[in-house]
Design a protein around this motif. Structure first.
Motif, PDB file in Angstrom:
ATOM      1  N   GLU A   1      13.250  68.466 106.783  1.00 41.43           N
ATOM      2  CA  GLU A   1      13.423  69.195 105.520  1.00 41.43           C
ATOM      3  C   GLU A   1      14.336  68.447 104.567  1.00 41.43           C
ATOM      4  N   PHE A   2      14.283  68.864 103.301  1.00 40.31           N
ATOM      5  CA  PHE A   2      15.158  68.321 102.268  1.00 40.31           C
ATOM      6  C   PHE A   2      16.114  69.434 101.879  1.00 40.31           C
ATOM      7  N   PHE A   3      17.363  69.259 102.283  1.00 39.31           N
ATOM      8  CA  PHE A   3      18.356  70.310 102.052  1.00 39.31           C
ATOM      9  C   PHE A   3      19.382  69.786 101.055  1.00 39.31           C
ATOM     10  N   ALA A   4      19.728  70.634 100.061  1.00 40.28           N
ATOM     11  CA  ALA A   4      20.756  70.232  99.102  1.00 40.28           C
ATOM     12  C   ALA A   4      21.933  71.184  99.182  1.00 40.28           C
ATOM     13  N   ILE A   5      23.119  70.638  99.027  1.00 37.23           N
ATOM     14  CA  ILE A   5      24.310  71.479  98.922  1.00 37.23           C
ATOM     15  C   ILE A   5      24.860  71.317  97.511  1.00 37.23           C
ATOM     16  N   VAL A   6      24.997  72.425  96.784  1.00 36.74           N
ATOM     17  CA  VAL A   6      25.658  72.378  95.467  1.00 36.74           C
ATOM     18  C   VAL A   6      26.941  73.171  95.527  1.00 36.74           C
ATOM     19  N   GLY A   7      27.886  72.793  94.713  1.00 32.71           N
ATOM     20  CA  GLY A   7      29.132  73.547  94.682  1.00 32.71           C
ATOM     21  C   GLY A   7      30.051  72.942  93.654  1.00 32.71           C
ATOM     22  N   PRO A   8      31.096  73.673  93.275  1.00 33.61           N
ATOM     23  CA  PRO A   8      32.037  73.174  92.262  1.00 33.61           C
ATOM     24  C   PRO A   8      32.840  71.976  92.771  1.00 33.61           C
ATOM     25  N   SER A   9      33.517  71.261  91.860  1.00 28.86           N
ATOM     26  CA  SER A   9      34.329  70.094  92.235  1.00 28.86           C
ATOM     27  C   SER A   9      35.364  70.473  93.281  1.00 28.86           C
ATOM     28  N   GLY A  10      35.547  69.606  94.253  1.00 31.92           N
ATOM     29  CA  GLY A  10      36.603  69.790  95.238  1.00 31.92           C
ATOM     30  C   GLY A  10      36.358  70.930  96.211  1.00 31.92           C
ATOM     31  N   CYS A  11      35.081  71.357  96.369  1.00 33.57           N
ATOM     32  CA  CYS A  11      34.838  72.522  97.228  1.00 33.57           C
ATOM     33  C   CYS A  11      34.672  72.135  98.685  1.00 33.57           C
ATOM     34  N   GLY A  12      34.648  70.824  98.980  1.00 31.23           N
ATOM     35  CA  GLY A  12      34.508  70.428 100.383  1.00 31.23           C
ATOM     36  C   GLY A  12      33.098  69.984 100.730  1.00 31.23           C
TER      37      GLY A  12
ATOM     38  N   ARG B   1      15.431  73.640 100.535  1.00 30.71           N
ATOM     39  CA  ARG B   1      16.426  74.716 100.551  1.00 30.71           C
ATOM     40  C   ARG B   1      17.698  74.228  99.867  1.00 30.71           C
ATOM     41  N   VAL B   2      18.404  75.135  99.188  1.00 33.74           N
ATOM     42  CA  VAL B   2      19.661  74.795  98.523  1.00 33.74           C
ATOM     43  C   VAL B   2      20.747  75.713  99.050  1.00 33.74           C
ATOM     44  N   GLY B   3      21.831  75.129  99.534  1.00 31.90           N
ATOM     45  CA  GLY B   3      22.977  75.934  99.926  1.00 31.90           C
ATOM     46  C   GLY B   3      23.999  75.898  98.811  1.00 31.90           C
ATOM     47  N   ALA B   4      24.351  77.068  98.276  1.00 32.11           N
ATOM     48  CA  ALA B   4      25.362  77.123  97.217  1.00 32.11           C
ATOM     49  C   ALA B   4      26.718  77.343  97.863  1.00 32.11           C
ATOM     50  N   MET B   5      27.658  76.469  97.549  1.00 34.81           N
ATOM     51  CA  MET B   5      28.956  76.512  98.224  1.00 34.81           C
ATOM     52  C   MET B   5      30.039  77.048  97.305  1.00 34.81           C
ATOM     53  N   SER B   6      30.982  77.799  97.882  1.00 34.10           N
ATOM     54  CA  SER B   6      32.061  78.409  97.104  1.00 34.10           C
ATOM     55  C   SER B   6      33.137  77.377  96.789  1.00 34.10           C
ATOM     56  N   ALA B   7      34.096  77.768  95.920  1.00 43.32           N
ATOM     57  CA  ALA B   7      35.267  76.930  95.671  1.00 43.32           C
ATOM     58  C   ALA B   7      36.050  76.782  96.973  1.00 43.32           C
ATOM     59  N   ARG B   8      36.975  75.804  97.009  1.00 42.16           N
ATOM     60  CA  ARG B   8      37.689  75.491  98.231  1.00 42.16           C
ATOM     61  C   ARG B   8      38.446  76.691  98.788  1.00 42.16           C
TER      62      ARG B   8
END
Lengths: 278, 249, 248
Positions: free
Chosen positions: A39-50, A210-217
């Motif tokens: 699969e092609f998985f992407a992680i998006v999230g704000p700067s410095g979120c890990g 699939r896209v995983g949206a990540m929270s701030a740190r």
């Protein structure tokens, strides 16, 4: 896509220990992530979120503080497993080697015989559109071309899991879209599992299954979206309505997180953009 | 040759021509300066007679030894210091202020300890050159992009392989700067030592000529050193360009 | 323990290391070759309290001061001109670098022939050493000024004087201070070499005289005083240099 689990992170956290008076930094997690084979998985999230920390843990470049990481059923404990390749945001091409020698770098370290090296390098350079630049040095190439060199250097090793840490972050928007198309082509051709870390919502929405949206740190997954794209896709998806829905949903999830990362309270009035300390 | 190089050559030749005219026309006394053309003929005579071959080989030998020592030791020490960040932080102010200490004051002491031979001169040349190499080794290692570390680990490279295949080539531009400075500083160190107190060598020969009011020999030898050092520097510069130009440095 | 106190302790350890090595060398070589750190420090203290020492220190200090002022004035002027004019800068840079790496000591007899024995020769010789780095640093600072600054000054309608004092000077100051720092080291070197070779006054002369009378302790004490003074001044310049560069 078989749905078989190719790599996973289970209850993974990463805490950077206290250094000379500064308190410890809790960079990531706890997070769970299951990558399906192919699969092609992407992680998006704000700067410095890990996001990058997450990738480092998966690549075996950094051990998790807690939790389990595994690739193809074997645990990863802070050492790089065979079959995993990575491309980073920074230009990591070697300026003292030609494009050809850059691409051959990893194979030479592994002691692969010359004929095989030539075969794989020629293929990778052709695939990345670098054949005419084989004897050029990276300094003579544009940023986008240099990043292709780095991708070719990873590609020749025939990785089964390709990790990409904001590989197009330093490129202009149009070049990024075109590089995205090439990435899709590469993914289809190799059949590898791809994990793409990015801060660009459109990139994540356009490229991935699939896209995983990540929270701030400290980064955690807020939600994982299925894009439902066909395997045979390219940047023309941008014209469709679905693309707008996906990016819209991602921005809905990430807006307040991005504000938090910029030092705002969610939904506070526009003000200074002081960066979060540390 | 490029246009810039032609202009440069014209400036240097112009300066010599001006000097020639100033001395020939009597505006500068021949007790102070001799015309450049006389320097050249005088130098030719000295070189042809072979009377200074010993001094020249002595100076060049000492410079070569001082260079070799300082480049090797400087690289090893620089790499060692770089590996221990805390030591490096503590040594940084000493390295940066090192050249403020006029090391030549140690030279008489070294002569006193080792006697009147080549050792004190090599030691001064070494002391002068080694820190330039250390500083440039540190600079070179500092400038290695951190991402290369990740690349090396992705390729499962050993520490030695990483040093040889990544760190040294990546630091090469600065290492070459260190080499160039070491050569220049070793020259300065050795010739200045010979000048002050020595059993022989080019610097000594100049000082000897000065003491004996032998302006012809003195200026001929000065010209020789200027030409020699400039030629060596230009050769190194050319090599550096050839080695590094392709890398975009 | 805070970061700065760890740093202070590390610095103290380095100094202690130097003294220990010195003591070991002394024990190995004996009093006739290397005096002990304690004896040297004691003699340095005596020198500082004696009347005979200060005229020599003042002579060296004065020569250094004049040489620095001359090097700075010429270096700033020439460097600004070369930096402001692209072709001149491109032509001059390799020549300056070549001059920088020449053993300028060979020219000292010329200086002596022109100026005679005395303060002027030392000043001239020091200035010759210091002027090139100041010129190179100034030239590069002026050449590399961000063109946006100059466009800004035009947009704000600033005159040439205002541009010079409010834009050019602050923008180039950090590099100029770096040049001064390197220039200081070389100027001092030039002055001291001048005093070692042909001089009847100054710290370098004291070293040579002590060597002549086999007075190792005095020789090392003068050397120590010179080294400490040089390192202190250089550290101060380094501190200013770092402060200015951090701001940019």
């Amino acid at each position: 896509m078989t749905g078989e689990i190719h790599a996973h992170l289970t209850r993974v956290t990463r805490v950077y220990p206290a250094v000379a008076g500064n308190p410890p930094v809790h960079a990531l997690g706890p997070i769970d992530l299951e990558l399906r084979r192919g699969e092609f998985f992407a992680i998006v999230g704000p700067s410095g979120c890990g996001k990058s920390t997450c990738m480092d843990v998966l690549a075996g470049l950094a051990p998790p503080s807690e939790g389990e990481v595994s690739f193809e059923g074997n645990p990863i404990r802070g050492s790089v497993p065979d079959g995993v390749g990575a491309v980073f945001q920074e230009d990591a091409s070697f300026p003292w080697l030609t494009v050809w020698d850059n691409a051959a770098f990893g194979l030479r370290r592994q002691g692969v015989d010359a004929a095989e090296i030539r075969r794989r390098v020629e293929y990778a350079l052709g695939f990345m559109g670098l054949r005419d630049f084989a004897q050029a040095y990276p300094a003579q190439l544009s940023g986008g071309m240099r990043q292709r060199v780095c991708i070719a250097r990873t590609l020749v090793l025939q990785p089964r899991l390709i990790l990409l840490d904001e590989p197009f972050g330093a490129l202009d928007a149009q070049t990024r879209l075109l590089m995205g198309d090439e990435l899709l082509r590469l993914w289809r051709e190799t059949g590898a599992t791809v994990l793409l870390i990015t801060h660009a919502l459109d990139e994540a929405a356009m490229l991935s299954d699939r896209v995983g949206a990540m929270s701030a740190r400290p980064g955690r997954f807020l939600e994982t979206l299925e894009t439902g794209w066909p395997r045979d896709r390219d940047s023309s998806m941008l014209e469709g309505e679905t693309f707008g829905h996906i990016t819209g949903r991602l921005w809905q999830l990430l807006r307040s997180e991005s504000q938090a990362a910029m030092g705002h309270h969610p939904d506070a009035a526009q003000g200074g953009t002081r960066r979060e300390a540390g | 040759m490029t246009r810039l190089a032609w202009i440069r050559l014209a400036i240097v030749l112009g300066a010599f021509a001006a000097l020639e005219w100033l001395v020939q026309s009597g505006r500068i006394s021949t007790h102070t300066m001799i015309p450049p053309t006389r320097m050249v003929t005088e130098l030719w005579a000295i070189l042809a007679s072979g009377e200074l071959t010993g001094d020249i080989t002595q100076t060049l030998g000492n410079v070569a030894i001082a260079c070799l020592l300082s480049v090797t030791v400087g690289f090893v020490v620089g790499a060692g210091i770089h590996a221990i960040p805390r030591l490096r932080r503590a040594l940084d102010p000493f390295l940066t202020t090192y050249y403020a200490v006029p090391f030549f004051v140690f030279y008489p002491l070294l002569v006193y300890i080792f006697g009147m031979n080549n050792l004190p001169m090599i030691a001064i040349g070494f002391m002068f050159a080694v820190v330039a190499m250390i500083i440039n080794t540190l600079n070179g290692l500092d400038k290695i992009p951190r991402v290369y570390d990740k690349v090396a680990r992705m390729h499962q490279m050993s520490r030695a392989s990483m040093a040889l295949r990544i760190q040294i080539p990546a630091a090469a531009p600065n290492l070459f700067t260190g080499l160039k400075l070491s050569v220049a500083y070793a020259f300065i160190g050795v010739i200045a030592s010979e000048f002050i107190l020595a059993p022989g060598g080019l610097g000594y020969a100049i000082a000897f000529a000065y003491d004996n009011f032998d302006n012809e020999t003195m200026y001929a030898l000065m010209l020789f050193i200027l030409v020699l050092v400039t030629a060596i520097n230009m050769t190194l510069h050319y090599l550096e360009q050839r080695l590094l130009r392709r890398q975009g440095f | 323990m805070s970061r700065s106190s760890v740093y202070a302790i590390d610095i103290a350890l380095v100094v202690l290391g130097i003294v220990v090595v010195w003591q070991l060398l002394h024990m190995g070589a004996g009093d006739v070759a290397i005096s002990s750190p304690a004896a040297t420090a004691l003699r340095a203290g005596e020198l500082l309290l004696s009347d005979a020492f200060w005229p020599h220190a003042a002579e060296t200090g004065l020569a250094l001061f004049y040489a620095l002022v001359i090097a700075l004035m010429i270096g700033l002027g020439v460097g600004t001109l070369l930096g402001g004019h692209r072709l001149s800068g491109d032509v001059a840079e390799p020549i300056l670098v070549a001059l920088y790496s020449l053993p300028k000591i060979t020219l000292y007899p010329v200086i002596l022939l022109v100026f005679g024995l005395g303060l002027e020769a030392k000043v001239a010789f020091g200035a010759i050493h210091g002027v090139i780095p100041v010129t190179i640093f100034t030239m590069n600072a002026v050449k590399n000024i961000n063109p946006v600054f100059l466009r800004t000054s035009r947009v704000l309608g600033m005159g040439p004087m205002q541009t010079a004092t409010h834009i050019l000077l602050p923008a180039t100051l950090p590099e100029i201070v770096s040049g001064l720092r390197v220039g200081f080291s070389l100027t001092l070197l030039g002055v001291i070499i001048g005093e070692l070779f042909a001089s009847h006054r100054g710290m370098g002369f004291l070293v040579m005289r002590a060597i002549g009378t086999h007075d190792v302790t005095t020789m090392m004490a003068v050397t120590l005083l010179l080294a400490v003074a040089a390192v202190l001044i250089a550290s101060l310049l380094l501190y200013i240099d770092n402060r200015l560069h951090r701001r940019v």
